[in-house]
Each structure stands twice: as structure tokens, then as C-alpha cells.
Design a protein around this motif. Structure first.
Motif, short mmCIF file in Angstrom:
data_model
loop_
_atom_site.label_atom_id
_atom_site.label_comp_id
_atom_site.label_asym_id
_atom_site.label_seq_id
_atom_site.Cartn_x
_atom_site.Cartn_y
_atom_site.Cartn_z
N GLU A 168 49.80 51.32 48.93
CA GLU A 168 49.22 51.61 47.76
C GLU A 168 49.60 53.04 47.30
OE1 GLU A 168 44.89 52.96 47.25
OE2 GLU A 168 44.74 50.91 47.15
N VAL A 169 49.84 53.00 45.88
CA VAL A 169 50.32 54.36 45.33
C VAL A 169 49.41 54.59 44.21
CG1 VAL A 169 52.67 54.32 45.65
CG2 VAL A 169 51.83 53.14 43.83
N LEU A 170 48.31 53.78 43.81
CA LEU A 170 47.45 53.86 42.35
C LEU A 170 46.37 53.10 42.74
CD1 LEU A 170 47.02 55.55 40.17
CD2 LEU A 170 48.10 53.85 38.74
N ASP A 171 45.07 53.53 42.55
CA ASP A 171 43.79 52.81 42.58
C ASP A 171 42.83 53.62 41.63
OD1 ASP A 171 42.24 50.65 42.96
OD2 ASP A 171 41.47 51.61 44.94
N ARG A 172 42.66 52.95 40.77
CA ARG A 172 41.47 53.63 39.61
C ARG A 172 40.45 52.59 39.51
NH1 ARG A 172 45.41 56.17 34.85
NH2 ARG A 172 46.37 57.70 36.16
N ALA A 173 39.14 53.08 39.73
CA ALA A 173 38.07 52.26 39.78
C ALA A 173 37.63 51.70 38.38
CB ALA A 173 36.85 52.84 40.39
N ARG A 174 36.96 50.78 38.02
CA ARG A 174 36.87 50.13 36.84
C ARG A 174 35.82 51.03 35.95
NH1 ARG A 174 33.62 44.42 36.97
NH2 ARG A 174 31.87 45.79 37.58
N ARG A 175 36.43 51.17 34.68
CA ARG A 175 35.55 52.14 33.79
C ARG A 175 35.62 51.44 32.80
NH1 ARG A 175 40.71 53.92 32.70
NH2 ARG A 175 40.60 55.16 30.67
N THR A 176 34.53 51.67 31.67
CA THR A 176 34.43 51.36 30.23
C THR A 176 35.59 51.98 29.35
OG1 THR A 176 32.12 50.71 30.90
CG2 THR A 176 32.87 50.81 28.42
N LEU A 177 36.19 51.14 28.58
CA LEU A 177 37.03 51.65 27.35
C LEU A 177 36.52 51.88 26.34
CD1 LEU A 177 39.91 49.22 28.04
CD2 LEU A 177 39.84 51.59 28.94
N PRO A 178 36.88 53.06 25.51
CA PRO A 178 36.13 53.55 24.31
C PRO A 178 36.73 52.45 23.22
CG PRO A 178 37.84 54.95 24.78
CD PRO A 178 38.01 53.97 26.08
N VAL A 179 36.53 51.23 23.35
CA VAL A 179 37.00 50.45 22.59
C VAL A 179 35.90 49.11 22.16
CG1 VAL A 179 38.77 48.43 21.82
CG2 VAL A 179 39.31 50.74 23.03
N GLU A 180 35.48 48.94 20.87
CA GLU A 180 34.83 47.84 20.31
C GLU A 180 35.94 46.70 19.82
OE1 GLU A 180 30.76 48.18 18.46
OE2 GLU A 180 31.68 50.26 18.49
N PRO B 3 35.59 46.50 26.48
CA PRO B 3 36.28 46.13 27.93
C PRO B 3 35.99 47.08 29.03
CG PRO B 3 37.71 45.85 25.96
CD PRO B 3 36.38 46.40 25.68
N GLU B 4 36.01 46.51 30.15
CA GLU B 4 36.23 47.58 31.41
C GLU B 4 37.69 47.51 31.98
OE1 GLU B 4 32.88 46.61 33.74
OE2 GLU B 4 31.43 48.01 32.54
N LEU B 5 38.29 48.39 32.46
CA LEU B 5 39.62 48.45 32.83
C LEU B 5 39.57 48.89 34.44
CD1 LEU B 5 42.63 48.10 32.68
CD2 LEU B 5 42.76 50.57 31.83
N ALA B 6 40.31 48.36 35.28
CA ALA B 6 40.74 48.87 36.62
C ALA B 6 42.03 48.68 36.82
CB ALA B 6 40.15 47.97 37.71
N VAL B 7 42.86 50.04 37.32
CA VAL B 7 44.21 50.03 37.48
C VAL B 7 44.69 50.13 38.93
CG1 VAL B 7 46.46 50.99 36.91
CG2 VAL B 7 44.47 51.12 35.50
N HIS B 8 45.48 49.11 39.46
CA HIS B 8 46.11 49.24 40.96
C HIS B 8 47.55 49.02 41.13
CE1 HIS B 8 45.10 48.93 45.09
NE2 HIS B 8 46.29 48.15 45.23
N ALA B 9 48.07 49.85 41.73
CA ALA B 9 49.74 49.91 42.11
C ALA B 9 49.98 49.95 43.47
CB ALA B 9 50.09 50.98 41.16
N ASP B 10 50.83 48.98 44.00
CA ASP B 10 51.47 48.83 45.16
C ASP B 10 52.68 49.28 45.33
OD1 ASP B 10 48.91 48.34 46.71
OD2 ASP B 10 49.12 46.46 46.04
N GLY B 11 53.34 49.98 46.28
CA GLY B 11 54.88 50.15 46.32
C GLY B 11 55.44 49.54 47.62
#
Length: 332
Positions: free
Chosen positions: A207-219, A195-203
Motif C-alpha cells: 500500500e502506498v496511499l489510503d484516504r478514508a471516505r470523506r464528503t465532497l463539496p459537491v451537490e 458524494p463521498e470519496l475514498a482513495v486507495h493505491a497499491d504499489g
């Protein structure tokens, strides 16, 4: 003989053509048998249900003495945190792996086999993968486990059963607590997902948090559930925030999970509440004192001086008026 033993001269010749592995000077290792000069990181097999696939692994012994290693099949699994592990009991790929054995003078498939490997020698051990009829299409990860001399090693087996495959996953139970975003990923499909994960949060103010999509170390294996978390340093001091997690994977798998959280500076709030309580307590004390004084004054006003007379405006004591019964002559 159910496996081939090849004597080589020295460690360099021993590892030539095999997958690169870290091996102790006097230890042994197990790798997929080499099909080329660069070797293979794992065994890959693909076929329809009801077919029998063949491959082999190599046990390498660079040590000065012989070793005996036992080989068996195993099913792959995920740890709770998304790591790769093996199950103790087999019901899938591990149960479909067999080695060549003998019984009553006949060669038969067996679920495990012991291999004695002389010093400075490689033993190539063939095995079969018998995919049962009706096996579900998609990925069936497993492994060949080797044990001997107090050590255990494994070769991963990536089996894909032919047929329509489904890539699907869900994000569940998103929570924000103590500077950390926790969530669960569930593989709802039939393929192994990275999986790839992107994180976003609005207050309340943007906007208070915005993390670009990245690959998780998981199979993430089919049907498995893992619990993961994201650190969040510098969370808002006072805000109402909506957090959104977006997860994607190959094959069109995609899902979004969300949670709402309110950040309150509890230290300042506790101090303010303590101050308010102190003011309220002081007001109650003042009110109680005033109430006591008023009661005393009322009691003093209701008390007559000696002689039963109240002082007049000029300070002289005046006699209180009396009420006397009137004699009317009526007979009662």
C-alpha cells in the motif's frame, strides 16, 4: 395587488422571522417567506406530476429609499468543477414557476414580475409551481432570481416530483499526472447527490496511499457531469501503482474507478542513459583508432622495398621468385 407589502420599524424587526442573510446597510435581499422564527434556507416543494404548488418569497429593503426588483424562475445546473449555478434558458423547474400578473383586467400567471419595495419594507411575493403531467419523478432543482439596482440574488427551489426515484452515479476517466488524481463523476440517477470519496493505491511492494471516505463539496444534480481532482503529494519515486477511487452517496449509489501508473525517476534515468551513451561513444572511438592502425599495418606489409626484394630472416634482401612461361612447342 399581486404581492403584499409590509412596513416594519427598523432592520431588526425587518429580519425577524426571515432566513439569516448578509445584507448591506442600503441594499436589498430576497429570502423564502418565513414559516417560523428560524426561517428557511430554501424553498422546498413536493408533489405529483400535474399538480400546482404554492409558496412565496420575501424581498427585504432595509434602505432609506425604494427599490424595484424583478423576479423570475431559473433552472439549476452544475459548473464543470461541481459548483452550483443557474442556466440562462429554462426548460424545467424555472419554466414551471409563475407569478401573479394582470392582462386585460384579469389576473394571469406570468414568468416574471417587477416588485417596487418602499424603504424599510418587506414585500411578500407569492408564486406557483405548476408541475406538468408526465414530469419525471425525482429532484428538479431550480431557483427564483431577483435583479435590481445592479445586483442579482437568488432563492433556491428544491422541487421533488413524486414517484420512484433512482440514486446512481459513475466514476470515469481516472488519471494520475503531476502529483494529482483527476476523475469525472456522473449522476446517472434522478436525485441530487452529495458524494463521498475514498482513495486507495497499491504499489509493487504494498500500500502506498489510503484516504478514508470523506464528503465532497459537491451537490451533483441529476444528469450532470463534473470534473474533480485530488492532490497526491509524496508520490513514489520508482513503482508501478494501481489507484482505486470508491464513491458512494445516499440511496445506495456506489461506483469504483481505477487507473494504473508507473513512476520513474526520469532525472536519474536520463543521467544513467547519458553515462551509458558516453561509454558507448568512447568504445567506438577506440575501435575506430584500432581499425585505422590495422589498416596501415596491412598496407605496409603489402608494400615491397626498392629493388623488389623482401628482407629475409637475417635482414638480407632476397629476390622475389618469378614465374616464367614454359615453352612446350605446342601450337596454339
Amino acid at each position: 395587488m399581486p404581492y403584499a407589502v409590509t412596513r416594519v420599524l427598523g432592520l431588526t424587526a425587518l429580519l425577524l422571522g426571515a432566513a439569516p442573510v448578509a445584507v448591506a446597510a442600503d441594499g436589498w435581499s430576497v429570502v423564502p417567506s418565513a414559516n417560523g422564527p428560524e426561517g428557511r434556507p430554501y424553498v422546498y416543494a413536493e408533489g405529483a406530476s400535474g399538480t400546482v404548488l404554492q409558496d412565496s418569497v420575501s424581498v427585504l429593503n432595509p434602505g432609506a429609499g425604494p427599490v424595484t426588483v424583478r423576479l423570475r424562475g431559473a433552472d439549476a445546473d452544475n459548473t464543470a468543477g461541481g459548483g452550483f449555478t443557474l442556466r440562462e434558458k429554462t426548460s424545467d423547474t424555472g419554466a414551471w414557476i409563475n407569478f401573479a400578473g394582470r392582462a386585460d383586467g384579469k389576473r394571469i400567471p406570468v414568468g416574471s414580475v417587477s416588485v417596487r419595495v418602499p424603504a424599510h419594507t418587506r414585500a411578500d411575493v407569492p408564486f406557483t409551481l405548476s408541475v406538468p403531467a408526465g414530469a419525471a419523478p425525482g429532484d428538479h432543482p431550480g431557483a427564483i432570481v431577483a435583479s435590481g439596482g445592479g445586483r442579482t440574488s437568488a432563492v433556491r427551489v428544491q422541487l421533488r416530483v413524486a414517484g420512484p426515484a433512482l440514486s446512481a452515479l459513475t466514476v470515469e476517466h481516472v488519471t494520475v499526472r503531476a502529483g494529482r488524481i483527476s476523475y469525472e463523476l456522473v449522476n446517472r440517477g434522478t436525485t441530487v447527490l452529495t458524494p463521498e470519496l475514498a482513495v486507495h493505491a497499491d504499489g509493487a511492494f504494498g500500500e502506498v496511499l489510503d484516504r478514508a471516505r470523506r464528503t465532497l463539496p459537491v451537490e451533483l444534480l441529476p444528469g450532470r457531469r463534473v470534473t474533480l481532482s485530488e492532490p497526491w503529494r509524496g508520490t513514489p519515486v520508482l513503482d508501478s501503482v494501481d489507484v482505486r477511487l470508491t464513491v458512494t452517496a445516499a440511496g445506495g449509489a456506489r461506483d469504483t474507478g481505477s487507473a494504473s501508473v508507473t513512476f520513474v525517476p526520469w532525472g536519474a534515468a536520463a543521467a544513467a542513459a547519458g553515462g551509458a551513451l558516453a561509454v558507448i561513444a568512447a568504445l567506438l572511438v577506440v575501435r575506430r583508432r584500432r581499425g585505422s592502425a590495422t589498416d596501415g599495418e596491412r598496407r605496409d606489409r603489402g608494400r615491397l622495398p626498392a629493388g623488389g626484394r623482401r628482407p629475409g630472416p637475417d635482414g638480407e634482401a632476397r629476390e622475389q621468385p618469378r614465374t616464367e612461361d614454359e615453352l612446350t612447342g605446342a601450337v596454339s
